[in-house]
Design a protein around this motif. Structure first.
Motif, mmCIF file in Angstrom:
data_model
loop_
_atom_site.group_PDB
_atom_site.id
_atom_site.type_symbol
_atom_site.label_atom_id
_atom_site.label_comp_id
_atom_site.label_asym_id
_atom_site.label_seq_id
_atom_site.Cartn_x
_atom_site.Cartn_y
_atom_site.Cartn_z
ATOM 1 N N TYR A 1 0.979 -1.282 0.066
ATOM 2 C CA TYR A 1 0.121 -0.015 0.092
ATOM 3 C C TYR A 1 0.856 1.404 0.076
ATOM 4 C CZ TYR A 1 -4.316 -2.891 0.787
ATOM 5 O OH TYR A 1 -5.254 -3.517 0.786
ATOM 6 N N GLN A 2 0.562 2.221 -0.852
ATOM 7 C CA GLN A 2 1.014 3.439 -0.774
ATOM 8 C C GLN A 2 0.025 4.400 0.121
ATOM 9 O OE1 GLN A 2 1.360 5.417 -4.751
ATOM 10 N NE2 GLN A 2 1.583 7.392 -3.892
ATOM 11 N N VAL A 3 0.473 5.258 1.045
ATOM 12 C CA VAL A 3 -0.055 6.103 1.662
ATOM 13 C C VAL A 3 -0.532 7.517 1.070
ATOM 14 C CG1 VAL A 3 -0.398 7.692 3.776
ATOM 15 C CG2 VAL A 3 0.652 5.235 3.926
ATOM 16 N N ILE A 4 -1.674 7.937 0.744
ATOM 17 C CA ILE A 4 -2.093 9.050 0.215
ATOM 18 C C ILE A 4 -2.673 10.215 1.466
ATOM 19 C CG2 ILE A 4 -3.238 10.644 -1.593
ATOM 20 C CD1 ILE A 4 -3.446 7.823 -2.841
ATOM 21 N N ALA A 5 -1.414 10.960 1.834
ATOM 22 C CA ALA A 5 -1.983 11.690 3.229
ATOM 23 C C ALA A 5 -2.432 13.087 2.808
ATOM 24 C CB ALA A 5 -0.796 11.740 4.184
ATOM 25 N N ASP A 6 -1.956 13.668 1.500
ATOM 26 C CA ASP A 6 -2.130 15.058 1.281
ATOM 27 C C ASP A 6 -3.548 15.042 0.375
ATOM 28 O OD1 ASP A 6 -1.186 13.649 -1.059
ATOM 29 O OD2 ASP A 6 0.183 15.326 -1.335
ATOM 30 N N LEU B 1 -6.004 8.218 2.509
ATOM 31 C CA LEU B 1 -6.274 7.138 1.580
ATOM 32 C C LEU B 1 -4.925 6.295 1.453
ATOM 33 C CD1 LEU B 1 -7.785 9.296 -1.279
ATOM 34 C CD2 LEU B 1 -9.019 8.331 0.352
ATOM 35 N N PHE B 2 -5.346 5.224 1.180
ATOM 36 C CA PHE B 2 -4.428 4.078 0.886
ATOM 37 C C PHE B 2 -4.604 3.590 -0.832
ATOM 38 C CE2 PHE B 2 -4.959 4.089 5.283
ATOM 39 C CZ PHE B 2 -3.568 4.172 5.835
ATOM 40 N N LYS B 3 -3.585 3.363 -1.351
ATOM 41 C CA LYS B 3 -3.550 2.832 -2.580
ATOM 42 C C LYS B 3 -3.041 1.544 -2.934
ATOM 43 C CE LYS B 3 -1.457 4.602 -6.584
ATOM 44 N NZ LYS B 3 -1.231 5.328 -7.617
ATOM 45 N N TYR B 4 -3.799 0.533 -3.215
ATOM 46 C CA TYR B 4 -3.157 -0.884 -3.302
ATOM 47 C C TYR B 4 -2.195 -0.943 -4.685
ATOM 48 C CZ TYR B 4 -2.745 -5.787 -3.228
ATOM 49 O OH TYR B 4 -2.076 -7.223 -3.073
ATOM 50 N N LYS B 5 -0.992 -1.130 -4.387
ATOM 51 C CA LYS B 5 -0.129 -1.059 -5.483
ATOM 52 C C LYS B 5 -0.290 -2.103 -6.685
ATOM 53 C CE LYS B 5 3.387 0.828 -2.636
ATOM 54 N NZ LYS B 5 4.982 0.716 -2.031
ATOM 55 N N ARG B 6 -0.884 -3.170 -6.370
ATOM 56 C CA ARG B 6 -1.155 -4.270 -7.380
ATOM 57 C C ARG B 6 -2.175 -3.659 -8.415
ATOM 58 N NH1 ARG B 6 -0.396 -10.229 -5.966
ATOM 59 N NH2 ARG B 6 1.594 -9.600 -6.367
ATOM 60 N N ASP B 7 -3.341 -3.406 -7.900
ATOM 61 C CA ASP B 7 -4.369 -3.058 -8.855
ATOM 62 C C ASP B 7 -4.862 -1.477 -8.873
ATOM 63 O OD1 ASP B 7 -5.771 -2.787 -6.394
ATOM 64 O OD2 ASP B 7 -7.249 -4.411 -6.613
ATOM 65 N N ARG B 8 -4.057 -0.819 -8.076
ATOM 66 C CA ARG B 8 -4.164 0.548 -7.977
ATOM 67 C C ARG B 8 -5.447 1.121 -7.386
ATOM 68 N NH1 ARG B 8 -1.461 1.007 -13.506
ATOM 69 N NH2 ARG B 8 0.799 0.599 -13.161
ATOM 70 N N LYS B 9 -6.177 0.267 -6.665
ATOM 71 C CA LYS B 9 -7.628 0.815 -6.418
ATOM 72 C C LYS B 9 -7.444 1.474 -4.732
ATOM 73 C CE LYS B 9 -10.250 -1.716 -9.001
ATOM 74 N NZ LYS B 9 -11.380 -1.239 -9.595
ATOM 75 N N ILE B 10 -8.233 2.293 -4.602
ATOM 76 C CA ILE B 10 -8.033 3.509 -3.573
ATOM 77 C C ILE B 10 -9.104 2.760 -2.495
ATOM 78 C CG2 ILE B 10 -8.649 5.852 -2.662
ATOM 79 C CD1 ILE B 10 -6.177 5.479 -4.787
ATOM 80 N N VAL C 1 -17.890 7.308 4.052
ATOM 81 C CA VAL C 1 -18.020 6.868 2.683
ATOM 82 C C VAL C 1 -17.700 5.360 2.538
ATOM 83 C CG1 VAL C 1 -17.730 9.187 2.011
ATOM 84 C CG2 VAL C 1 -15.643 7.506 2.241
ATOM 85 N N GLN C 2 -18.123 4.870 1.807
ATOM 86 C CA GLN C 2 -17.790 3.425 1.364
ATOM 87 C C GLN C 2 -16.213 3.299 1.213
ATOM 88 O OE1 GLN C 2 -19.794 0.815 1.107
ATOM 89 N NE2 GLN C 2 -21.279 2.224 1.785
ATOM 90 N N PRO C 3 -15.530 2.191 1.642
ATOM 91 C CA PRO C 3 -14.200 1.972 1.427
ATOM 92 C C PRO C 3 -13.573 1.933 0.295
ATOM 93 C CG PRO C 3 -15.270 -0.110 2.574
ATOM 94 C CD PRO C 3 -16.172 0.916 2.199
ATOM 95 N N GLY C 4 -14.229 1.571 -0.730
ATOM 96 C CA GLY C 4 -13.816 1.454 -2.087
ATOM 97 C C GLY C 4 -14.031 0.198 -2.656
#
Length: 75
Positions: free
Chosen positions: A18-23, A29-38, A45-48
């Motif tokens: 996971y990549q952290v998207i803090a800004d 938010l977190f982005k899963y690196k393999r499928d790039r889903k947030i 809100v829904q988690p994604g």
């Protein structure tokens, strides 16, 4: 990710998965690196896509939540 309610500090570290998207204006938010889903950790809100949020009841912490993401790998 961890938030310390006593001193109002957050700690977020990226991992191999996971990549952290803090800004982001939407919040943490977190982005899963393999499928790039947030993965959105905002409880309003829904988690994604392909993700679930499960709150855990515990007397040790004010709040504990487990997020589960199912990777849809392209073949």
């Amino acid at each position: 990710s961890f938030y310390n309610w006593d001193n109002n500090t957050a700690v977020c570290n990226s991992s191999p998965n996971y990549q952290v998207i803090a800004d982001n204006p939407e919040g943490l938010l977190f982005k899963y690196k393999r499928d790039r889903k947030i993965l959105n950790v905002d409880s309003k809100v829904q988690p994604g896509d392909n993700s679930t949020r499960t709150p855990i009841q515990t007397e040790l912490y004010i709040q504990a939540v487990i997020f589960d993401h199912i990777s849809r790998r392209k073949t």
